[in-house]
Design a protein around this motif. Sequence first.
Motif, short mmCIF file in Angstrom:
data_model
loop_
_atom_site.label_atom_id
_atom_site.label_comp_id
_atom_site.label_asym_id
_atom_site.label_seq_id
_atom_site.Cartn_x
_atom_site.Cartn_y
_atom_site.Cartn_z
N TYR A 298 -12.14 11.77 -1.38
CA TYR A 298 -11.44 10.49 -1.29
C TYR A 298 -12.06 9.47 -2.25
O TYR A 298 -11.33 8.70 -2.91
CB TYR A 298 -11.51 9.93 0.14
N TRP B 277 0.84 -1.20 0.00
CA TRP B 277 0.00 0.00 0.00
C TRP B 277 0.87 1.26 0.00
O TRP B 277 1.69 1.46 0.89
CB TRP B 277 -0.92 0.02 1.22
N HIS C 297 -6.96 6.20 3.41
CA HIS C 297 -7.75 5.27 4.22
C HIS C 297 -8.03 5.84 5.60
O HIS C 297 -9.18 5.87 6.06
CB HIS C 297 -7.00 3.94 4.34
N TRP C 298 -7.00 6.31 6.28
CA TRP C 298 -7.18 6.81 7.65
C TRP C 298 -7.88 8.17 7.66
O TRP C 298 -8.61 8.49 8.60
CB TRP C 298 -5.83 6.87 8.37
N ILE D 212 -2.84 5.64 -0.61
CA ILE D 212 -3.87 4.72 -0.14
C ILE D 212 -3.93 4.71 1.38
O ILE D 212 -5.02 4.77 1.98
CB ILE D 212 -3.60 3.29 -0.67
N ARG D 213 -2.77 4.68 2.02
CA ARG D 213 -2.75 4.61 3.49
C ARG D 213 -3.27 5.91 4.12
O ARG D 213 -4.11 5.88 5.02
CB ARG D 213 -1.33 4.32 3.98
N MET E 40 -1.50 -1.66 6.79
CA MET E 40 -2.14 -0.41 6.37
C MET E 40 -1.46 0.81 6.99
O MET E 40 -1.64 1.93 6.52
CB MET E 40 -3.63 -0.44 6.73
N ARG F 85 -10.07 7.42 -4.97
CA ARG F 85 -9.96 5.96 -4.86
C ARG F 85 -10.50 5.26 -6.10
O ARG F 85 -9.94 4.23 -6.53
CB ARG F 85 -10.71 5.47 -3.61
N VAL G 260 -14.45 -3.86 0.11
CA VAL G 260 -14.01 -2.57 -0.44
C VAL G 260 -15.03 -2.02 -1.42
O VAL G 260 -15.41 -0.85 -1.37
CB VAL G 260 -12.63 -2.71 -1.13
#
Length: 230
Positions: free
Chosen positions: A50, A11, A19-20, A15-16, A218, A54, A103
């Motif tokens: 986001y 990742w 994600h958070w 992406i990381r 992640m 994504r 996902v």
Amino acid sequence: MINKSKSVKVWGPSIRIGHWTLVIAFFTAYLTEDDLMSVHVWAGYIVGCYLVMRIIWGFVGGKYVRFSHFVYSPTRIVGYLKNLIARRPQHYIGHNPAGGAMVIALLLSLTGTAGTGMKLYAVEDNKGPFAISAQQAQMQLASVSVISAAKAENAEDDDADEESKPARTNHLVDKQSEEFWEELHEFFANLTLLLVFFHLLGVVVSSYIDKEKLVKAMLTGKKDIDDTYQ
């Protein structure tokens, strides 16, 4: 025979961090709602940004973030879940079949949440991407007035009742639209929350049975793998 292990980057930072950031933004929006509308709206915009990133990354991003790499057939997903229940470890470098399905489900539900939220914002305050111009608003109001006037001519009420009808009709149309989008927005928001719960449950169970450190991956972007991974 001992399997040789190595660390691979799975990742990337986008992406990381995304994600958070999504986690923080979604729960901020969910917990604020009407109490802190400006915070709720901006958190919703972050979720929307986001999602756009994504989805684009799902087609042009790295190997393990592309949809083509983790969208599996229903047969593969069911097979993975059966093995998980039987406690037979299965190792995937990227998303496992169940994780990949989650996902997609989360992306769809979040898109519904963000989209209906922006539509509701437009209906309530005429703000956001779906807001209409002043000219469009006047045209809509004129249409409502014409319809209301036509109904008033055919009514058998007295003059006072006829004069109050246009205002009540205009309010009724707006209220119906507002209630519709509000209920739809709440549905998608609660559906997303439910999916998040199952996602967390899946991470815990999969991490335990497959003996993988999914949360760490992640955070760091790397996984320790051997030749049993696919």
